[in-house]
Design an enzyme around this catalytic site. Structure first.
Site, mmCIF file in Angstrom:
data_model
loop_
_atom_site.group_PDB
_atom_site.id
_atom_site.type_symbol
_atom_site.label_atom_id
_atom_site.label_comp_id
_atom_site.label_asym_id
_atom_site.label_seq_id
_atom_site.Cartn_x
_atom_site.Cartn_y
_atom_site.Cartn_z
ATOM 1 N N TYR A 1 -8.005 -23.381 2.681
ATOM 2 C CA TYR A 1 -7.115 -23.663 3.808
ATOM 3 C C TYR A 1 -7.545 -22.822 5.010
ATOM 4 O O TYR A 1 -7.642 -23.328 6.137
ATOM 5 C CB TYR A 1 -5.673 -23.344 3.435
ATOM 6 C CG TYR A 1 -4.717 -23.355 4.605
ATOM 7 C CD1 TYR A 1 -4.261 -24.558 5.137
ATOM 8 C CD2 TYR A 1 -4.273 -22.152 5.181
ATOM 9 C CE1 TYR A 1 -3.392 -24.562 6.228
ATOM 10 C CE2 TYR A 1 -3.404 -22.160 6.253
ATOM 11 C CZ TYR A 1 -2.961 -23.363 6.782
ATOM 12 O OH TYR A 1 -2.101 -23.364 7.855
ATOM 13 N N SER B 1 -3.893 -21.260 12.798
ATOM 14 C CA SER B 1 -3.164 -20.331 11.928
ATOM 15 C C SER B 1 -3.738 -18.927 12.082
ATOM 16 O O SER B 1 -4.894 -18.753 12.491
ATOM 17 C CB SER B 1 -3.309 -20.771 10.466
ATOM 18 O OG SER B 1 -2.843 -19.783 9.577
#
Length: 244
Positions: A153, A140
């Site tokens: 996260y 990500s």
């Protein structure tokens, strides 16, 4: 690497980025095996694909990882590409003592990092039997910097990023295996709805970038806004290496 005639396993393949990757590779003449926890969603996804199968299971559970790896070895011995895309993400307010921040972080780390390491170790022997194989980990843009909304996260994706680099270094002299890393920015999926995913890019854009990268043997696959950050990180890294 060739972009047709492969057998590809995609975790989290019933929706979002995973399904978009399944669609583009299915349309290009590859055999696609999608994985997800929900059997009904998997069956719905199969209706949108050609030459595709589904294996239901939760890769965050150790026994399920082992079962799925065994099924792949038995039913798809020529499997040569694994896309580790399944993930977990939570809004995690670290200032709220009632937020169960550690529990959320544990699930994110287990799903996004530990599970990937274990599942990869299970399928690696099968991949290394092929003449041309690949592992692709979906990290990500958040791997480059955490934020107050998704701090844990982001940490899990940073860990996966570091692991992916280490795995690539480990097999850098093995011409049979390439290790890819896909860095999406915010993507408009159900998965990201809670964090404003409607403002993100379509998942098809991520799939298209990965398809082109595989064709060009480009193992680093930044997408959209991540390209700017990735370029800066690469530039700084090269300067540090030159000074060493």
């Amino acid at each position: 690497m060739k972009t047709t005639g492969n057998i590809i396993f995609i975790s989290g393949g019933s929706a979002g980025i995973g399904l978009a990757i399944a669609k583009i590779f299915s349309a290009a003449g590859n055999k696609v095996i999608i994985n997800g926890r929900n059997q009904q969603r998997l069956q719905s996804a199969l209706l949108e694909l050609d030459n595709a199968d589904a294996i239901q299971g939760d890769l965050s559970v150790e026994s399920e990882r082992i079962r799925i790896a065994k099924e792949l070895a038995k039913s798809y011995p020529a499997l040569n590409i694994v896309v580790n895309n399944a993930g977990a993400a939570y809004m995690n307010n670290l200032s709220d003592p009632t937020n169960n921040a550690a529990e959320k972080a544990f699930e994110e780390i287990n799903t996004n990092y530990i599970s990937v390491i274990h599942f990869t170790s299970l399928v690696l022997p099968q991949l290394l039997e092929q003449n041309d194989s690949a592992i692709a980990n979906v990290t990500s843009i958040a791997a480059f910097r955490g934020n107050q909304y998704l701090p844990t996260y982001s940490a899990s994706k940073a860990a996966l990023h570091s692991y992916t680099q280490g795995l690539r270094d480990t097999y850098q002299h093995n011409e049979k295996l390439a290790v890819y890393e896909i860095y999406p920015p915010l993507v408009n999926t159900e998965f990201s709805a809670e964090i404003g995913g409607a403002n993100g890019i379509p998942p098809a854009e991520v799939a298209e970038e990965f398809f082109l990268a595989l064709e060009k043997n480009q193992v680093e696959v930044p997408v959209g806004e991540t390209k700017k950050i990735h370029a800066l990180v690469e530039e700084v890294g090269q300067k540090l290496l030159a000074q060493a």
